[in-house]
Enzyme design. Structure first.
Site, short mmCIF file in Angstrom:
data_model
loop_
_atom_site.label_atom_id
_atom_site.label_comp_id
_atom_site.label_asym_id
_atom_site.label_seq_id
_atom_site.Cartn_x
_atom_site.Cartn_y
_atom_site.Cartn_z
N ASP A 231 0.88 -1.15 0.00
CA ASP A 231 0.00 0.00 0.00
C ASP A 231 0.93 1.21 0.00
O ASP A 231 2.10 1.12 0.34
CB ASP A 231 -0.93 -0.02 1.23
CG ASP A 231 -2.10 0.93 1.03
OD1 ASP A 231 -3.11 0.76 1.72
OD2 ASP A 231 -2.01 1.81 0.16
C1 GLC Z 1 -4.17 4.47 -0.26
C2 GLC Z 1 -5.08 3.28 -0.03
C3 GLC Z 1 -5.04 2.28 -1.14
C4 GLC Z 1 -4.80 3.01 -2.45
C5 GLC Z 1 -3.38 3.56 -2.38
C6 GLC Z 1 -3.05 4.41 -3.62
O1 GLC Z 1 -3.60 4.89 0.94
O2 GLC Z 1 -4.95 2.60 1.23
O3 GLC Z 1 -6.28 1.58 -1.14
O4 GLC Z 1 -4.93 2.14 -3.54
O5 GLC Z 1 -3.14 4.31 -1.21
O6 GLC Z 1 -3.84 5.55 -3.64
#
Ligand code: GLC
Length: 748
Positions: A231
């Site tokens: 993430d």
């Molecule tokens: C965010 C989210 C994830 C998302 C990623 C990119 O913090 O937790 O679901 O795809 O970062 O935006």
């Protein structure tokens, strides 16, 4: 064009391999121009693209390209229609291809452990089976068009509070039976291109550097063959993460992370073969993803909008329909009340936020369906300074109408990525407006627009009709009008229970934890599993949903085949569904399995199959649902594997988890799941084993006291290990005898 991954791996320098395992910018992988390795783009989100051509952000604050905003996960999950999810996936992929985007960062499939999680709108269900089936639908749909997915957030990321640091303390059986199965199902069924690891720790170790999660379970047991991406910002220690199985860090932490990887290899702290495996995963992803790089495709915005509207309408759950107030009669004098009818709430805030190609509001769509309807805002959103006047105006408008349609729900500030709710209540000013309107006109229909469940105790007595429309995407307004006018017969079923109050939810005492730890004290018993186990009444049970027509189910048959011993136990459940009402509609036949008597705690019943069937009035059809061995199994903590315990199982079929009129008991034979007898097994365990009991009786010398014949004594000492009892004076079996018994039992 494709990459020769093996050849490239042999030509890449150490520094180049390390560079591949970090992105090059917020949304792009790293190229290696020297060897013709391109960069590819990834981007959110689960229900619509949030493609940011320039510098990006992961919380949805920056702008993004126009894209179709489909119903959010909690809405579309209510359709219980994997084929629809597949079609939405195909449409999402079409829009990704038009943006030359290789991987869509979705679906989000985390379990809804608590109604309070700020991202529940982005997740499907409280049930892992349903989430897995729906996740397969959308992943297959997207990937069928040469675009990848990122199934997230792996794993046990069920809250927003302190999400980057919180340590999820959860027992393995609960992980295996509740928090991992949807990932397992999707991996084993359709190999998502990527899995996104979560921010949180799982039992003390960050998901991004957790070898048990990323390698042992995901790759070695589930057979995942793709790439694990972090993430955004979830890598806290790059080298341990690489060692654990984390292939790609996003966004990049340059030059720090690649430098650390190079230094670790040089210092012998990171085996270069491990780095090769990480780099290989990135090359294989780029090889798949580069197919969209040079495309010059458009997407059909109108067609995708129409699909979004149909999906949103199918997401609507009809919760109440007293006096058949719905569908609304054409020609009725209708008053539309609620700012949300004019200012639609159709998606959640955060990384999933879409810049929609267009937005329909319920007021315009209801006007289109019913002619001239009156309107009053009734309440403010966020700003409550004018509420009294707004309420008074709403009362006047309501009093002059035949029927009131009132939209109420959760403002965007109440639920979002990044924080959790602290209660389940609707805003007080909206409740006050509803009560005032209900006093002025008894014929009120409420349409709810919220991403996660809300307490309805202050709503239900004041409305004859209630629909749950969730956050239905850019076409939510039209979908609400289509359902209220009867153009669409609602077929949604709750994918999450609606409790009377938050305190009834099993996670209540352990959410969201504190001091950076959250303990999943309720174990398996989340959602309906918890309400059933504690015999707790709910406002609306898991799987509930009414229709404008009536269905009957009959002729249940359960044909069992295979065997547990052979590992192929199966059951084909067939039932006839009939539409005995006045209009066409779709029924969701739900199949639950109950282990009538188990040696471990098990949920009262669990969803293990379902079928959605559309029927014309008077039409009947037989539907079949297949159960595999897993449907009867639980994860044995003692044996460290899935087991089926011999005994009776009840197969229960019906409209929802608390309306299962058709049941059939099947007797399942299975090898013993008792762990091998040892000196530390209890007297009870030795007595429960036929040979074990015989050996004890044999060992008791003639004339000695046979403890197994003394029920009162056994009730007191039965739970004691034999090794303890052997030390007791007067016990007929000493340590030497016990060792011989164990030896002889194993010889059997
Ligand atoms: C965010 C989210 C994830 C998302 C990623 C990119 O913090 O937790 O679901 O795809 O970062 O935006």
């Amino acid at each position: 064009m494709s990459l020769d991954v093996d050849a490239l791996l042999s030509e890449l320098t150490l520094e180049e391999k390390a560079s591949l395992t970090s992105g090059s910018s917020f949304w792009y992988t790293a190229p290696v121009e020297r060897l013709g390795i391109p960069k590819i783009m990834v981007s959110d989100g689960p229900h619509g693209l949030r493609a940011q051509p320039g510098e990006g952000d992961h919380v949805g604050l920056g702008g993004s390209l126009p894209a179709t905003c489909f119903p959010t996960a909690s809405a579309i999950a209510s359709t219980w229609n994997s084929d629809l999810l597949r079609r939405v996936g195909e449409a999402l992929a079409q829009e990704a291809r038009a943006a030359n985007l290789s991987v869509i960062l979705g679906p989000g499939i985390n379990m809804k452990r608590s109604p309070l999680c700020g991202r529940n709108f982005e997740y499907f269900s409280e049930d892992p089976y349903l989430a897995g089936e729906l996740g397969v639908g959308i992943v297959e749909g997207i990937q069928s068009r040469g675009v990848g997915t990122s199934v997230k957030h792996y794993a046990a990321n069920n809250q927003e509070t302190d999400r980057l640091r919180v340590d999820t303390q959860v027992d393995e059986r609960t992980l295996r039976e509740i928090y991992l199965p949807a990932f397992e199902r999707i991996v084993k069924t359709c190999q998502p291109w990527t899995i996104m690891c979560s921010y949180n720790k799982v039992n003390g170790l960050s998901a991004s550097e957790n070898p048990w999660l990323l390698t042992t379970v995901l790759r070695e047991e589930f057979g995942f063959a793709g790439l694990v991406v972090s993430d955004w910002g979830a890598v806290y220690h790059r080298v341990p993460a690489a060692r654990a199985g984390l292939d790609l860090e996003m966004p990049p932490n340059l030059p720090r992370s690649p430098d650390q990887v190079v230094a670790a290899v040089r210092a012998g702290e990171l085996d270069e073969q491990v780095l090769d495996a990480r780099a290989r995963a990135v090359l294989e992803l780029v090889d798949k993803g580069m197919g969209v790089l040079d495309l010059d495709e458009e997407f059909d915005a109108e067609r995708n909008h129409a699909l979004a509207r149909a999906a949103a309408a199918e997401s609507v759950v009809l919760l109440k329909n007293d006096d058949r107030i719905l569908p609304l009669a054409s020609g009725s004098r209708i008053a539309v009340i609620g700012e949300f009818a004019r200012t639609p709430r159709f998606q959640g805030a955060g990384s999933s936020q879409v810049n929609p190609t267009k937005v329909e509001n319920a007021l315009d769509e209801l006007r289109a369906a019913f002619g001239d309807v009156t309107f009053a805002a009734g309440y403010g959103i966020g700003d409550t300074s004018a509420d009294e006047a707004l309420r008074a105006e709403a009362v006047d408008v309501a009093a002059a109408a035949d029927t009131v349609v009132m939209l109420i729900g959760l403002p965007g500030a109440d639920e979002s990525e990044g924080f959790d709710r602290t209660h389940m209540k609707l805003p007080a000013n909206q409740i006050a407006a509803l009560h005032a309107v209900g006093a002025a006109n008894r014929k009120v229909v409420v349409a709810l627009v919220n991403g996660s469940t809300v307490e309805l105790g202050e709503v239900l007595p004041h409305a004859r009709g209630v629909i749950e429309a969730w956050l239905g995407g850019q076409a939510a307004g039209g979908a609400i009008a289509d359902v209220l006018s009867g153009k669409v017969n609602p077929s949604g079923r709750l994918a999450e229970s609606v409790p009377h109050r938050l305190e009834d939810n099993s996670s209540y005492l352990n959410f969201p934890g504190d001091s950076r730890v959250v303990r999943y004290g309720e174990g398996l018993f989340i959602g309906y599993r918890g309400y059933d186990a504690t015999h707790t009444d709910v406002a609306f049970p898991f799987g509930f949903g009414l229709s404008y027509t009536t269905f009957a189910t009959s002729d249940l048959d359960v044909a069992v085949s295979g065997s547990v011993a052979a590992g192929d136990l199966a059951a084909r459940v067939t039932v006839t569904v009939s539409n005995i009402g006045p209009v066409a509609g779709a029924e969701v036949v739900q199949v639950y399995v109950r282990d009538v008597e188990a040696s471990v705690a098990r949920p009262v019943r669990e969803l293990k199959g379902f079928a959605k069937v559309a029927l014309e009035p008077g039409e009947s059809r037989q539907v079949a649902v297949d159960l595999d061995q897993r449907a009867f199994s639980f994860w044995s903590e003692l044996l460290g594997k899935w087991v089926v315990e011999a005994g009776d199982f009840s197969i229960e079929v019906g409209r929802h988890s608390r309306d299962l009129p058709l049941t059939r008991t099947v007797a399942v034979d299975a090898p013993s799941i008792a762990p091998p007898l040892t000196a530390d097994s209890t007297l009870h365990e030795w007595m429960a084993d036929e040979q074990g009991l015989a050996l004890i009786k044999e060992a008791v010398a003639a004339g000695q006291h046979d403890p197994t014949r003394d029920a009162e004594l056994v009730s007191v000492i039965g739970t004691m290990p034999m090794s303890t009892l052997a030390a007791f004076e007067g016990m007929s079996i000493d340590h030497d005898t016990l060792d011989k018994l164990v030896e002889r039992r194993h010889a059997h």
